[in-house]
Design a protein around this motif. Structure first.
Motif, mmCIF file in Angstrom:
data_model
loop_
_atom_site.group_PDB
_atom_site.id
_atom_site.type_symbol
_atom_site.label_atom_id
_atom_site.label_comp_id
_atom_site.label_asym_id
_atom_site.label_seq_id
_atom_site.Cartn_x
_atom_site.Cartn_y
_atom_site.Cartn_z
ATOM 1 N N UNK A 168 -28.862 -45.166 -17.165
ATOM 2 C CA UNK A 168 -28.851 -44.267 -16.273
ATOM 3 C C UNK A 168 -30.361 -43.543 -15.966
ATOM 4 N N UNK A 169 -30.508 -42.568 -17.701
ATOM 5 C CA UNK A 169 -31.468 -42.113 -18.471
ATOM 6 C C UNK A 169 -32.472 -43.282 -18.294
ATOM 7 N N UNK A 170 -32.329 -44.446 -18.897
ATOM 8 C CA UNK A 170 -33.584 -45.723 -18.859
ATOM 9 C C UNK A 170 -33.955 -45.878 -17.654
ATOM 10 N N UNK A 171 -32.998 -45.688 -16.434
ATOM 11 C CA UNK A 171 -33.894 -46.047 -15.237
ATOM 12 C C UNK A 171 -34.473 -44.716 -14.752
ATOM 13 N N UNK A 172 -34.292 -43.153 -15.267
ATOM 14 C CA UNK A 172 -35.331 -42.398 -15.097
ATOM 15 C C UNK A 172 -36.618 -42.290 -15.828
ATOM 16 N N UNK A 173 -36.620 -43.097 -16.999
ATOM 17 C CA UNK A 173 -37.391 -43.270 -18.035
ATOM 18 C C UNK A 173 -38.471 -44.159 -17.181
ATOM 19 N N UNK A 175 -36.975 -47.506 -17.863
ATOM 20 C CA UNK A 175 -37.444 -48.689 -18.314
ATOM 21 C C UNK A 175 -36.509 -49.697 -18.724
ATOM 22 N N UNK A 176 -36.305 -49.528 -17.263
ATOM 23 C CA UNK A 176 -34.868 -49.869 -16.941
ATOM 24 C C UNK A 176 -34.534 -50.622 -15.446
ATOM 25 N N UNK A 177 -34.173 -51.842 -15.101
ATOM 26 C CA UNK A 177 -35.150 -52.363 -13.763
ATOM 27 C C UNK A 177 -33.990 -50.771 -12.846
ATOM 28 N N UNK A 178 -34.247 -50.625 -12.003
ATOM 29 C CA UNK A 178 -33.918 -49.964 -10.346
ATOM 30 C C UNK A 178 -32.355 -50.935 -9.843
ATOM 31 N N UNK A 179 -31.735 -50.274 -9.186
ATOM 32 C CA UNK A 179 -30.471 -50.512 -9.061
ATOM 33 C C UNK A 179 -30.402 -50.642 -7.400
ATOM 34 N N UNK A 180 -30.716 -51.833 -6.248
ATOM 35 C CA UNK A 180 -31.362 -51.582 -5.485
ATOM 36 C C UNK A 180 -29.807 -52.075 -4.877
#
Length: 189
Positions: A168-173, A175-180
């Motif tokens: 979740x933190x990687x997504x907010x940074x 750096x990870x694909x967002x959940x659709x």
């Protein structure tokens, strides 16, 4: 008086040989091991029941909250005669007793898998944390103490007090694909 055939060795060469011989006897300094963050838990061994196969997880354990109270503790019971008369009163001492006010809590969180944690990815994490004011210094590509502290500082306001990067933190940074959101009307296939 010097002998004409005697070879003279310079004093510096003799000293250099002695120092070299002595340096071989000195033990080398022990190798310092770097402290690493706990490895994420891959779902093959331990993960929450709802874990997707092949996903990686970390676990944060919040210690129990306890309260210490000083209470009397019986050391020796009262001595009674055969008729039930008290010969000597009971003996108590005051001792601390610890009570659990709030039990320990384990919280699972999804993490990037170890294969994804390449030096390039870690450098991206460091740059993203630096852009937000959590990491000081240039990107090294190593998950060092400074990086883990920055991750903890970044995640703590979001409710995760861990130095392991959550997905979740990687997504907010970024750096990870967002959940659709999954479209239930989409055709399968």
């Amino acid at each position: 008086m010097t002998r004409p055939n005697a070879k003279r060795r310079p004093l510096g060469a003799i000293l250099a040989c002695g120092v070299l011989a002595l340096s071989a006897c000195v033990p080398t300094a022990p190798e310092v091991q770097k402290r690493t963050a706990p490895l994420p838990i891959v779902t093959t061994l331990e993960a929450p029941p709802s874990a997707t196969p092949g996903s990686c997880w970390g676990k944060e354990t919040t210690p129990p909250e306890t309260r210490t109270v000083i209470e009397p503790v019986l050391v020796q019971p009262a001595q009674l005669s055969a008729s039930g008369e008290v010969i000597s009163p009971p003996i108590y001492r005051r001792a601390p007793q610890e009570y659990v006010v709030k039990p320990a809590v384990q919280r699972w969180f999804e993490t990037p898998c170890p294969a994804e944690m390449t030096p390039e990815y870690i450098s991206s994490v460091q740059r993203a944390l630096a852009a937000r004011g959590f990491y000081q210094g240039g990107p090294s590509g190593e998950m060092d103490t400074r990086t883990r502290r920055a991750i903890r500082k970044y995640q703590a306001p979001q409710g995760l007090d861990s130095e392991t990067l959550s997905l979740a933190a990687a997504r907010t940074l970024g750096l990870a694909p967002a959940l659709l959101p999954q479209d239930e009307t989409a055709p399968e296939g």
